[in-house]
Write an enzyme that holds these catalytic residues in place. Structure first.
Site, PDB file in Angstrom:
ATOM      1  N   ARG A   1      52.247  40.766  42.573  1.00 43.58           N
ATOM      2  CA  ARG A   1      51.092  41.423  41.955  1.00 43.58           C
ATOM      3  C   ARG A   1      50.390  42.381  42.909  1.00 43.58           C
ATOM      4  O   ARG A   1      50.056  43.511  42.526  1.00 43.58           O
ATOM      5  CB  ARG A   1      50.117  40.374  41.432  1.00 43.58           C
ATOM      6  CG  ARG A   1      50.677  39.564  40.269  1.00 43.58           C
ATOM      7  CD  ARG A   1      49.644  38.607  39.723  1.00 43.58           C
ATOM      8  NE  ARG A   1      50.166  37.822  38.613  1.00 43.58           N
ATOM      9  CZ  ARG A   1      49.465  36.917  37.950  1.00 43.58           C
ATOM     10  NH1 ARG A   1      48.197  36.691  38.277  1.00 43.58           N
ATOM     11  NH2 ARG A   1      50.011  36.235  36.959  1.00 43.58           N
TER      12      ARG A   1
ATOM     13  N   ASP B   1      33.267  36.288  33.064  1.00 47.40           N
ATOM     14  CA  ASP B   1      34.531  36.262  33.801  1.00 47.40           C
ATOM     15  C   ASP B   1      34.357  37.131  35.036  1.00 47.40           C
ATOM     16  O   ASP B   1      33.533  38.058  35.040  1.00 47.40           O
ATOM     17  CB  ASP B   1      35.685  36.767  32.935  1.00 47.40           C
ATOM     18  CG  ASP B   1      37.035  36.266  33.426  1.00 47.40           C
ATOM     19  OD1 ASP B   1      37.557  35.299  32.844  1.00 47.40           O
ATOM     20  OD2 ASP B   1      37.563  36.825  34.413  1.00 47.40           O
TER      21      ASP B   1
END
Length: 289
Positions: A49, A157
């Site tokens: 990633r 979040d």
């Protein structure tokens, strides 16, 4: 600070080296800034990633990325945290929680709201939005007039990219799947866009407010909550950080308020004296007495 020009050819950009020292630097930074505990078993995921991010920035490798990250924290931190967290979610996930809410928890909260009282719910780690919209759909199923009452759902979040998706409130046919039950027609309308897209209904959206929040940082909320869902977030933290999180969540509940956590998580530490088991991975805050 601009990213320097890379000497890597496009063919080799996927072959960026990732040694133990690189992992330790990334892990230490993630822990100090966000409380994330990165296990060695996550090395391949981190390599993949963050490697993509290094390619996008045209950097030579992880050492250069570490310097870039620290020099550009205000702008790069969002990309960093988004790469390290996994946003797996769906509507009415772990549906036993929503069944318990509908049968045991929400009726008394709806009664309070209809009498002019305040009702607050929090979806912590809301990802792209299915959890808070599922909460909202459950509320509106029992109380269609909830948007006109003092009922609100906070959804937070750390990842701003998933929050943008959540606020857009449009989901593909695959994402919009809902388990059979009372909620089947409660959340969506056709989006008017792609044939397979579904948009969350306006009344369901109206109860939910999205905010970016580092769960291990400062919490700006002043009021307490009747229901908190914090599911599958603590798995990112070490034991001490988990215990601190459980305590803080318990302190943020009203007496009798409910905390729902992930299927593989268990409350531990000081919070065990503040919460009592009240279902499958569900806890109720004890009264002051």
């Amino acid at each position: 600070m601009n990213a320097p020009t890379s000497s890597l050819t496009p063919r080799r950009r996927s072959e960026i080296a990732f040694g133990e020292s690189d992992f330790q630097r990334i892990a230490a930074f993630a822990k100090s800034e966000y409380g994330l505990h990165l296990e060695p078993s996550k090395k391949a995921m981190i390599h993949s990633r963050l490697g993509k991010r290094i390619v996008a920035l045209n950097l030579d490798g992880f050492t250069e990325y570490d310097k870039f990250l620290r020099a550009n924290l205000d702008t790069e931190s969002d990309h960093f945290i988004s790469a390290l967290t996994t946003n797996v979610t769906n509507f009415y996930r772990e549906k036993h929680h929503f069944e318990q809410l509908q049968s045991e928890v929400l009726p008394r909260l709806v009664e309070r709201a209809r009498s002019g009282g305040r009702v607050r719910l929090w979806s912590a780690g809301c990802s792209s939005g299915p959890e808070p919209y599922s909460l909202s759909g459950s509320v509106i199923l029992l109380c269609p007039e909830a948007p006109k009452l003092n009922v609100r759902i906070l959804a937070t979040d750390i990842d701003p990219f998933v929050l943008r998706r959540a606020e857009a409130a449009v989901y593909s046919d695959e994402e919009a799947k809902i388990p059979p039950g009372a909620w089947a027609n409660q959340v969506f309308e056709k989006s008017g866009g792609a044939k397979t897209d579904f948009r969350v209904r306006a009344d369901v959206r109206s109860l939910v407010s999205f905010r970016q929040l580092n769960i291990n940082g400062h919490w700006p909320m002043s009021g307490l909550f009747d229901v908190i869902m914090c599911r599958n977030m603590a798995i990112y933290f070490d034991n001490q950080t988990q215990q601190t999180l459980w305590r803080r969540l318990a302190e943020q509940l009203v007496p009798g308020g409910m905390l729902f956590i992930g299927h593989s998580e268990r409350v531990s530490g000081p919070a065990t004296g503040m919460l009592e088991a009240a279902g499958v991975t569900a806890y109720r805050k004890r009264s002051a007495s």
